[in-house]
Design a protein around this motif. Structure first.
Motif, PDB file in Angstrom:
ATOM      1  N   TYR A 122      10.707   0.906   4.882  1.00  0.00           N
ATOM      2  CA  TYR A 122      10.826  -0.532   4.669  1.00  0.00           C
ATOM      3  C   TYR A 122      11.928  -0.846   3.659  1.00  0.00           C
ATOM      4  O   TYR A 122      12.294  -0.011   2.825  1.00  0.00           O
ATOM      5  CB  TYR A 122       9.515  -1.116   4.125  1.00  0.00           C
ATOM      6  CG  TYR A 122       8.419  -1.238   5.151  1.00  0.00           C
ATOM      7  CD1 TYR A 122       8.291  -2.392   5.934  1.00  0.00           C
ATOM      8  CD2 TYR A 122       7.508  -0.206   5.351  1.00  0.00           C
ATOM      9  CE1 TYR A 122       7.281  -2.503   6.873  1.00  0.00           C
ATOM     10  CE2 TYR A 122       6.501  -0.313   6.293  1.00  0.00           C
ATOM     11  CZ  TYR A 122       6.394  -1.463   7.056  1.00  0.00           C
ATOM     12  OH  TYR A 122       5.393  -1.573   7.997  1.00  0.00           O
ATOM     13  N   LEU A 123      12.430  -2.069   3.749  1.00  0.00           N
ATOM     14  CA  LEU A 123      13.314  -2.623   2.734  1.00  0.00           C
ATOM     15  C   LEU A 123      12.556  -3.704   1.991  1.00  0.00           C
ATOM     16  O   LEU A 123      11.974  -4.601   2.612  1.00  0.00           O
ATOM     17  CB  LEU A 123      14.573  -3.234   3.367  1.00  0.00           C
ATOM     18  CG  LEU A 123      15.753  -2.309   3.653  1.00  0.00           C
ATOM     19  CD1 LEU A 123      16.887  -3.112   4.283  1.00  0.00           C
ATOM     20  CD2 LEU A 123      16.238  -1.608   2.406  1.00  0.00           C
ATOM     21  N   ARG A 148      10.534   4.748   1.662  1.00  0.00           N
ATOM     22  CA  ARG A 148      10.435   5.667   2.802  1.00  0.00           C
ATOM     23  C   ARG A 148       8.985   6.058   3.066  1.00  0.00           C
ATOM     24  O   ARG A 148       8.268   6.449   2.138  1.00  0.00           O
ATOM     25  CB  ARG A 148      11.278   6.917   2.550  1.00  0.00           C
ATOM     26  CG  ARG A 148      12.765   6.630   2.394  1.00  0.00           C
ATOM     27  CD  ARG A 148      13.551   7.916   2.168  1.00  0.00           C
ATOM     28  NE  ARG A 148      14.970   7.655   2.002  1.00  0.00           N
ATOM     29  CZ  ARG A 148      15.831   7.498   2.991  1.00  0.00           C
ATOM     30  NH1 ARG A 148      15.412   7.582   4.249  1.00  0.00           N
ATOM     31  NH2 ARG A 148      17.110   7.269   2.750  1.00  0.00           N
ATOM     32  N   GLY A 149       8.576   5.930   4.305  1.00  0.00           N
ATOM     33  CA  GLY A 149       7.252   6.381   4.718  1.00  0.00           C
ATOM     34  C   GLY A 149       6.100   5.689   4.028  1.00  0.00           C
ATOM     35  O   GLY A 149       4.984   6.217   3.976  1.00  0.00           O
ATOM     36  N   GLY A 150       6.358   4.508   3.488  1.00  0.00           N
ATOM     37  CA  GLY A 150       5.303   3.748   2.840  1.00  0.00           C
ATOM     38  C   GLY A 150       4.920   4.247   1.463  1.00  0.00           C
ATOM     39  O   GLY A 150       3.951   3.772   0.874  1.00  0.00           O
ATOM     40  N   GLU A 151       5.682   5.222   0.919  1.00  0.00           N
ATOM     41  CA  GLU A 151       5.355   5.798  -0.384  1.00  0.00           C
ATOM     42  C   GLU A 151       6.042   5.011  -1.498  1.00  0.00           C
ATOM     43  O   GLU A 151       7.268   4.875  -1.504  1.00  0.00           O
ATOM     44  CB  GLU A 151       5.788   7.260  -0.440  1.00  0.00           C
ATOM     45  CG  GLU A 151       4.977   8.176   0.459  1.00  0.00           C
ATOM     46  CD  GLU A 151       3.528   8.287   0.015  1.00  0.00           C
ATOM     47  OE1 GLU A 151       3.271   8.222  -1.203  1.00  0.00           O
ATOM     48  OE2 GLU A 151       2.649   8.417   0.888  1.00  0.00           O
ATOM     49  N   VAL A 152       5.265   4.501  -2.448  1.00  0.00           N
ATOM     50  CA  VAL A 152       5.812   3.735  -3.570  1.00  0.00           C
ATOM     51  C   VAL A 152       5.608   4.537  -4.853  1.00  0.00           C
ATOM     52  O   VAL A 152       4.477   4.711  -5.311  1.00  0.00           O
ATOM     53  CB  VAL A 152       5.125   2.354  -3.703  1.00  0.00           C
ATOM     54  CG1 VAL A 152       5.813   1.526  -4.779  1.00  0.00           C
ATOM     55  CG2 VAL A 152       5.133   1.617  -2.370  1.00  0.00           C
ATOM     56  N   LEU A 160       9.324  -8.190   2.608  1.00  0.00           N
ATOM     57  CA  LEU A 160       9.186  -6.797   3.027  1.00  0.00           C
ATOM     58  C   LEU A 160       9.590  -6.691   4.495  1.00  0.00           C
ATOM     59  O   LEU A 160       8.987  -7.314   5.364  1.00  0.00           O
ATOM     60  CB  LEU A 160       7.736  -6.352   2.830  1.00  0.00           C
ATOM     61  CG  LEU A 160       7.437  -4.854   2.869  1.00  0.00           C
ATOM     62  CD1 LEU A 160       8.219  -4.107   1.809  1.00  0.00           C
ATOM     63  CD2 LEU A 160       5.940  -4.630   2.677  1.00  0.00           C
ATOM     64  N   GLU A 161      10.649  -5.889   4.765  1.00  0.00           N
ATOM     65  CA  GLU A 161      11.186  -5.793   6.125  1.00  0.00           C
ATOM     66  C   GLU A 161      11.149  -4.351   6.613  1.00  0.00           C
ATOM     67  O   GLU A 161      11.449  -3.419   5.854  1.00  0.00           O
ATOM     68  CB  GLU A 161      12.646  -6.283   6.164  1.00  0.00           C
ATOM     69  CG  GLU A 161      12.826  -7.720   5.745  1.00  0.00           C
ATOM     70  CD  GLU A 161      14.281  -8.165   5.798  1.00  0.00           C
ATOM     71  OE1 GLU A 161      15.105  -7.390   6.348  1.00  0.00           O
ATOM     72  OE2 GLU A 161      14.582  -9.251   5.307  1.00  0.00           O
ATOM     73  N   GLU A 162      10.816  -4.192   7.881  1.00  0.00           N
ATOM     74  CA  GLU A 162      10.892  -2.873   8.494  1.00  0.00           C
ATOM     75  C   GLU A 162      12.348  -2.415   8.515  1.00  0.00           C
ATOM     76  O   GLU A 162      13.246  -3.188   8.863  1.00  0.00           O
ATOM     77  CB  GLU A 162      10.332  -2.938   9.916  1.00  0.00           C
ATOM     78  CG  GLU A 162      10.250  -1.595  10.606  1.00  0.00           C
ATOM     79  CD  GLU A 162       9.634  -1.699  11.996  1.00  0.00           C
ATOM     80  OE1 GLU A 162       9.974  -0.857  12.846  1.00  0.00           O
ATOM     81  OE2 GLU A 162       8.823  -2.631  12.218  1.00  0.00           O
ATOM     82  N   PHE A 163      12.599  -1.176   8.131  1.00  0.00           N
ATOM     83  CA  PHE A 163      13.967  -0.657   8.084  1.00  0.00           C
ATOM     84  C   PHE A 163      14.468  -0.426   9.508  1.00  0.00           C
ATOM     85  O   PHE A 163      13.833   0.253  10.307  1.00  0.00           O
ATOM     86  CB  PHE A 163      14.014   0.648   7.288  1.00  0.00           C
ATOM     87  CG  PHE A 163      15.402   1.133   7.022  1.00  0.00           C
ATOM     88  CD1 PHE A 163      16.153   0.595   5.995  1.00  0.00           C
ATOM     89  CD2 PHE A 163      15.954   2.126   7.806  1.00  0.00           C
ATOM     90  CE1 PHE A 163      17.442   1.046   5.748  1.00  0.00           C
ATOM     91  CE2 PHE A 163      17.243   2.586   7.577  1.00  0.00           C
ATOM     92  CZ  PHE A 163      17.992   2.044   6.541  1.00  0.00           C
TER      93      PHE A 163
END
Length: 390
Positions: free
Chosen positions: A156-157, A173-177, A197-200
């Motif tokens: 995501y961006l 990346r991969g939903g990891e924050v 929040l946008e899908e990359f």
């Protein structure tokens, strides 16, 4: 009535801050000072440019000879004629305060946010059958809301509501924050209230459509093709004919869809932008890949309600460059000592400027004054028609 141009690249930052007394970061102040001459390429006879320091006589003489430009240069507010219309790069509470005008209203703030682009995108989905759901951002006002979206474990961006030119972006990346990302997101939420929040997407190329709004009407000016770095930061623009840009875009899109996009976007912008804004603005778009050999369009990545580098590239191409000549307009930050100075000297020697019929046929030229201590460089590098490659 003549115009008095100001280059203020802090527009979105100043809007996000909201204070008329906002002070931009030192590097943005330096950028504004060193590139202050850029709006001159929009100017007509009788216009002026606000600059902290007057360029050298040699630089001004070259602008007259090469571009037929001779705007008045003002370095002291007290000497500015009252009949010149104030024309900043973009409006903000800070700029309205500096220019002592009521041009900015508190309700204007949301018009300049990424939510305006989302509103237009929602409208476009109803009239353009090829707009995919994957381009729609999610508005999140808390870390909990963000975490819920990230459970899908995609890339995501994260975007700040008020930012531009690749600033205010964070890739997850991969939903990891991680802790650093949480801190960054928390800072944006504290200062601006929410994030997008946008899908990359697998980007193929960036482009924009440029417009002018006046008295509720929106007029299409042209296309611009731009280049960005790995972090999304603006690098430069293609210089050349509109037909070449269309040719590139139509290698990904069918002609009927592209024509429908231009027609419907102008109508949507007239509904959303026309009533609240007057002046130049641009709509950034993207061609992205969706599987092997399949290309889609994101028709409204963001809307910049101000002058843009794409509009500048359009003016440069149409006013000052010979037909069929192609090249690039580049904006660079060169922090090393004398790096910008050495670059422009070397390129001017390697690619001498060639004029034909009062327009640039080929060669290199810096568009703004360059001194040994210059860090920001705006320049053109062009190839003659027979040698051009696109």
């Amino acid at each position: 009535m003549g115009k008095l141009y100001y280059f203020n690249p802090d527009t979105e930052m100043a809007i996000a801050n909201g204070s008329p007394y906002y002070t931009p970061p030192a590097n943005i102040v330096r950028m504004a000072d060193e590139l202050a001459y850029l709006p001159a390429y929009f100017s007509e006879q009788g216009d002026g440019i606000w600059m902290k320091q007057r360029p050298s006589p040699d630089f001004l003489a070259s602008r007259l000879k090469i571009f037929n430009l001779s705007p008045s240069i003002f370095t002291d507010q007290e000497t500015i004629p009252p009949d010149l219309k104030q024309e900043p790069w973009g409006w903000s509470p800070r700029m309205a305060s500096l220019l002592q005008t009521d041009r900015w209203k508190p309700e204007d703030k949301e018009h300049y946010s990424r939510k305006m682009a989302l509103d237009c995108l929602i409208h476009l989905q109803h009239v353009l059958p090829f707009v995919e759901a994957s381009v729609f951002p999610t508005v999140c006002a808390s870390l909990e809301e963000i975490t819920a979206v990230l459970r899908e474990q995609k890339d995501y961006l994260v975007k700040a509501p008020w930012s531009s030119s690749g600033k205010g972006l964070l890739k997850i990346r991969g939903g990891e924050v991680n802790a650093k990302s949480r801190e960054w997101i928390g800072g944006i939420l504290d200062r601006q209230g929410y994030i997008m929040l946008e899908e990359f997407l697998d980007k193929e190329c960036d482009f924009a459509m440029e417009f002018y709004a006046e008295k509720g009407k929106v007029r299409f000016l042209g296309l611009s093709l731009f280049y960005s770095g790995k972090k999304g930061e603006y690098k430069g623009n293609y210089i050349g004919g509109q037909e070449k840009i269309e040719q590139k875009l139509l290698s990904y899109l069918d002609e009927s869809s592209f024509a429908m996009l231009k027609r419907q976007l102008e109508s949507v912008l007239e509904t959303h932008i026309g009533p609240v804004y007057e002046g130049y603005f641009g709509v950034d778009m993207m061609i992205y890949r969706q599987g092997e050999g399949v290309y889609k369009i994101h028709p409204c990545v963001e809307i910049n309600l101000r002058y843009t580098m794409g509009i500048l590239a359009l003016f440069l191409s149409q006013r000052y460059v010979l037909k069929n000549t192609e090249g690039v307009f580049m904006l660079s930050y060169l922090p090393a000592e004398k790096a910008a100075w050495r670059r422009q000297l070397q390129l001017a020697r390697d690619f001498p400027l060639c004029l034909e019929s009062g327009k640039i046929k080929s060669g290199y030229i810096a568009l703004t004054p360059v001194n040994p201590d210059t860090k920001f460089l705006a320049d053109l590098q062009l190839t003659a028609p027979a040698a051009s490659k696109f």
